[in-house]
Design an enzyme around this catalytic site. Structure first.
Site, mmCIF file in Angstrom:
data_model
loop_
_atom_site.group_PDB
_atom_site.id
_atom_site.type_symbol
_atom_site.label_atom_id
_atom_site.label_comp_id
_atom_site.label_asym_id
_atom_site.label_seq_id
_atom_site.Cartn_x
_atom_site.Cartn_y
_atom_site.Cartn_z
ATOM 1 N N LYS A 13 -11.440 13.806 -6.555
ATOM 2 C CA LYS A 13 -11.264 12.898 -5.419
ATOM 3 C C LYS A 13 -10.778 13.667 -4.192
ATOM 4 C CE LYS A 13 -9.929 8.523 -7.639
ATOM 5 N NZ LYS A 13 -8.815 7.554 -7.663
ATOM 6 N N ASP A 69 -7.130 3.330 -4.885
ATOM 7 C CA ASP A 69 -7.326 2.915 -6.262
ATOM 8 C C ASP A 69 -8.744 2.391 -6.323
ATOM 9 O OD1 ASP A 69 -6.532 2.820 -8.906
ATOM 10 O OD2 ASP A 69 -5.756 0.784 -8.765
ATOM 11 N N THR A 70 -9.441 2.774 -7.368
ATOM 12 C CA THR A 70 -10.846 2.434 -7.509
ATOM 13 C C THR A 70 -11.074 1.785 -8.860
ATOM 14 O OG1 THR A 70 -11.574 4.231 -6.064
ATOM 15 C CG2 THR A 70 -13.183 3.402 -7.643
ATOM 16 N N PHE A 149 -18.229 12.325 -11.279
ATOM 17 C CA PHE A 149 -17.144 12.229 -12.244
ATOM 18 C C PHE A 149 -16.937 10.763 -12.601
ATOM 19 C CE2 PHE A 149 -15.427 12.208 -7.976
ATOM 20 C CZ PHE A 149 -14.484 11.193 -7.977
ATOM 21 N N GLY A 150 -16.063 10.523 -13.553
ATOM 22 C CA GLY A 150 -15.791 9.141 -13.960
ATOM 23 C C GLY A 150 -17.024 8.480 -14.542
ATOM 24 N N TYR A 151 -17.357 7.320 -14.021
ATOM 25 C CA TYR A 151 -18.492 6.530 -14.509
ATOM 26 C C TYR A 151 -19.815 6.876 -13.804
ATOM 27 C CZ TYR A 151 -14.962 3.452 -16.640
ATOM 28 O OH TYR A 151 -13.915 2.938 -17.383
ATOM 29 N N ASP A 152 -19.826 7.893 -12.956
ATOM 30 C CA ASP A 152 -21.018 8.223 -12.164
ATOM 31 C C ASP A 152 -22.305 8.351 -12.983
ATOM 32 O OD1 ASP A 152 -19.427 8.140 -9.935
ATOM 33 O OD2 ASP A 152 -19.547 10.282 -9.481
ATOM 34 N N LYS A 172 -23.932 10.954 -1.765
ATOM 35 C CA LYS A 172 -23.025 9.997 -2.407
ATOM 36 C C LYS A 172 -21.959 9.524 -1.425
ATOM 37 C CE LYS A 172 -19.602 9.483 -6.059
ATOM 38 N NZ LYS A 172 -18.724 10.169 -6.986
ATOM 39 N N HIS A 177 -18.604 3.643 -2.583
ATOM 40 C CA HIS A 177 -17.436 2.815 -2.318
ATOM 41 C C HIS A 177 -16.352 3.615 -1.602
ATOM 42 C CE1 HIS A 177 -17.544 4.851 -6.131
ATOM 43 N NE2 HIS A 177 -16.231 4.831 -6.202
#
Length: 192
Positions: A13, A69-70, A149-152, A172, A177
């Protein structure tokens, strides 16, 4: 150039935001301001967690900062994982485990629509402002792509035939978001 702290311990991030604010602000990490502790995230909403983290940094370090926060909000799962996205599959905060659980929970669901939502709280010299950004899309059935990263790897934004993990970081940032929330943050910062 003004210095501002991004209140996160997530290096991915931090890099993403530093790219977006390059040339406008010197974005520093928590470590660079001497904050080694884990920031509190005990609220039930993205707005609450974002505000709690930013306020903590301001109260304890007196450094202007912003925190985000995401959450990934999936319609068929009643908005889950939402505020619990990072720890959906448990306290270990493992992206692979989280994606596996989402895919398992969606196995028998026809509606795969979802959105990523980011809330950013800015505390500038004690003054608090909040902005958000949303990326609408859907959860695909198998992980696709190696970036991000994460849910990408399981999130395909509307209007694209690729996941967030398949498109470039610059692309991106324009549609994500977080990218949309950061654009609003930049507008806030310019108007201070």
């Amino acid at each position: 150039m003004d210095k501002i702290c991004f209140a996160t311990n997530n290096p991915n991030k931090l890099k993403e935001i530093q790219r977006q604010l390059e040339g406008q602000y010197q974005v520093v990490s928590l470590k660079e301001i001497g904050c080694e502790e884990e920031l509190p995230e005990t609220q039930e909403t993205l707005e609450g967690n974002s505000a709690q983290k930013a306020q903590y940094v301001w109260d304890n370090y007196k450094v202007s900062c912003f925190a985000d926060d995401t959450g990934l909000e999936i319609n068929a799962l009643n908005g889950d994982p939402g505020v619990y996205s990072a720890r959906y599959a448990g306290p270990q905060r493992d992206s692979d485990d989280n994606m596996d659980l989402v895919l398992k929970n969606l196995e028998d669901k026809a509606d795969r629509s979802a959105r990523f939502r980011t809330v950013i709280t800015l505390v500038w010299n004690g003054e608090v402002k909040q902005v958000d950004g949303i990326a609408e899309g859907e959860i695909i059935t198998v992980r696709t792509g190696d970036d991000g990263f994460g849910y990408d790897p399981i999130f395909r934004p509307n209007g694209y035939d690729k996941t967030f993990a398949q498109i470039s970081a610059d692309e991106k940032n324009k549609i994500s978001h977080r990218g949309k929330a950061v654009e609003k943050l930049i507008t806030l910062l310019k108007n201070l």
